[in-house]
Design a protein around this motif. Sequence first.
Motif, mmCIF file in Angstrom:
data_model
loop_
_atom_site.group_PDB
_atom_site.id
_atom_site.type_symbol
_atom_site.label_atom_id
_atom_site.label_comp_id
_atom_site.label_asym_id
_atom_site.label_seq_id
_atom_site.Cartn_x
_atom_site.Cartn_y
_atom_site.Cartn_z
ATOM 1 N N ALA A 141 0.837 -1.200 0.000
ATOM 2 C CA ALA A 141 0.000 0.000 0.000
ATOM 3 C C ALA A 141 0.877 1.256 0.000
ATOM 4 C CB ALA A 141 -0.937 -0.012 1.200
ATOM 5 N N ALA A 142 1.926 1.233 0.822
ATOM 6 C CA ALA A 142 2.839 2.383 0.883
ATOM 7 C C ALA A 142 3.622 2.528 -0.418
ATOM 8 C CB ALA A 142 3.794 2.227 2.063
ATOM 9 N N LEU A 143 4.035 1.413 -1.005
ATOM 10 C CA LEU A 143 4.746 1.464 -2.283
ATOM 11 C C LEU A 143 3.892 2.119 -3.357
ATOM 12 C CD1 LEU A 143 6.440 -2.071 -2.563
ATOM 13 C CD2 LEU A 143 7.622 0.120 -2.444
ATOM 14 N N SER A 144 2.609 1.795 -3.350
ATOM 15 C CA SER A 144 1.708 2.266 -4.402
ATOM 16 C C SER A 144 1.363 3.747 -4.288
ATOM 17 C CB SER A 144 0.416 1.440 -4.389
ATOM 18 O OG SER A 144 0.695 0.078 -4.681
ATOM 19 N N LYS A 145 1.673 4.356 -3.148
ATOM 20 C CA LYS A 145 1.371 5.777 -2.948
ATOM 21 C C LYS A 145 2.460 6.700 -3.479
ATOM 22 C CE LYS A 145 -1.387 5.033 1.259
ATOM 23 N NZ LYS A 145 -1.407 5.224 2.727
ATOM 24 N N GLN A 146 3.617 6.144 -3.854
ATOM 25 C CA GLN A 146 4.750 6.975 -4.233
ATOM 26 C C GLN A 146 4.610 7.520 -5.658
ATOM 27 O OE1 GLN A 146 6.669 7.541 -1.573
ATOM 28 N NE2 GLN A 146 5.317 6.038 -0.587
ATOM 29 N N GLN A 147 5.149 8.706 -5.865
ATOM 30 C CA GLN A 147 5.150 9.307 -7.211
ATOM 31 C C GLN A 147 6.417 8.973 -7.985
ATOM 32 O OE1 GLN A 147 3.797 13.092 -5.083
ATOM 33 N NE2 GLN A 147 3.239 13.530 -7.199
ATOM 34 N N LEU A 148 7.436 8.535 -7.271
ATOM 35 C CA LEU A 148 8.680 8.042 -7.880
ATOM 36 C C LEU A 148 9.308 7.060 -6.907
ATOM 37 C CD1 LEU A 148 11.024 8.135 -10.023
ATOM 38 C CD2 LEU A 148 12.026 9.956 -8.621
ATOM 39 N N LEU A 149 9.746 5.917 -7.430
ATOM 40 C CA LEU A 149 10.469 4.938 -6.618
ATOM 41 C C LEU A 149 11.916 4.891 -7.085
ATOM 42 C CD1 LEU A 149 7.910 1.990 -6.347
ATOM 43 C CD2 LEU A 149 8.744 3.419 -4.466
ATOM 44 N N ILE A 150 12.826 5.090 -6.155
ATOM 45 C CA ILE A 150 14.257 4.963 -6.435
ATOM 46 C C ILE A 150 14.700 3.612 -5.880
ATOM 47 C CG2 ILE A 150 16.563 5.923 -6.038
ATOM 48 C CD1 ILE A 150 15.213 8.667 -5.644
ATOM 49 N N VAL A 151 15.109 2.731 -6.762
ATOM 50 C CA VAL A 151 15.455 1.360 -6.360
ATOM 51 C C VAL A 151 16.963 1.285 -6.150
ATOM 52 C CG1 VAL A 151 15.268 -1.081 -6.942
ATOM 53 C CG2 VAL A 151 13.499 0.517 -7.711
ATOM 54 N N ALA A 152 17.364 1.131 -4.889
ATOM 55 C CA ALA A 152 18.785 1.198 -4.531
ATOM 56 C C ALA A 152 19.283 -0.091 -3.896
ATOM 57 C CB ALA A 152 19.024 2.383 -3.583
#
Length: 301
Positions: free
Chosen positions: A69-80
């Motif tokens: 649910a929290a992942l889906s709220k983001q406007q950009l995901l930075i995968v590190a």
Amino acid sequence: MGNQIKIGIIGAGAMGLLYAANLAEKADLTLFTRREEQANALKQKGISLIDNGTTKTIHINAVVVTDTAALSKQQLLIVAVKQYSLLEILPLLQAVPVETPMLFIQNGAGHLENLPLLGEKRTILVGISEHGAGRENDTTVVWRGHGRTKYSVYQGELDVSLEDWLNSVPDFPVEQHVNYLEIIQGKLFINAVINPLTAVLGVRNGELLENPEWHKLLDLLVEEMETVLPVQNGALKVKEICRVTANNFSSMALDKKYGRKTEIDGIVLPILEKAEREGKTLPTLRTLYHIIKGLEGESNV
């Protein structure tokens, strides 16, 4: 904070902590961790960023990466996360709405083959980090070398507001480039020379230039690399990194030192496979690859 852009950073290792610490003031930022214990510690203590002997505490929000649910709220995901962890979180990334862009900042090139699995309609950015960082514990990161983040659009189109946001932190510069392969291959060339050599020898980057015999090995690796991955002024760039980061251990050297799994498959294996397809041999690089894989086997990582 309500009007700020929602940015999620996946991975709370050295790079994830460093990026979160530097970007938190400019975003409604959430750091996604693998372990709930680390997420709780970060929420309670914040991130301690050590830079040139000075410690700064940055308070952030942190949750476990399985919080879809929290992942889906983001406007950009930075995968590190590291190369070898990408497959583990791939189902989670696939479940994120296709409208959410993702920026990948991994060492090597092994992750490129998995990006199409995220869907052809998603905006995907690939990048590299020139920063040096080391994680001291779950909440503390040392900024060992200041650099830049370079990224390029792999597929899709980046929203102007996100592009502006990426350029909004002058002390943590981000550059957009046209050709993603160019920036990936440039860093891959450097990493494939310095990382395996320092990992096998157990030395700091600068020692590759100081020791005449190790310097010869470095030159030999550069010559091999140039046959399959030509990079303009590749030898000069490798030696400049060794000089600038002379007192640092490479990430692979640290992984080996502490008995952790390395990113050898993401950094070196794609080069060896490319050489094989082209009918070329890279005996020095292949030897280092098998030494490191063998040591990983002995450590059961």
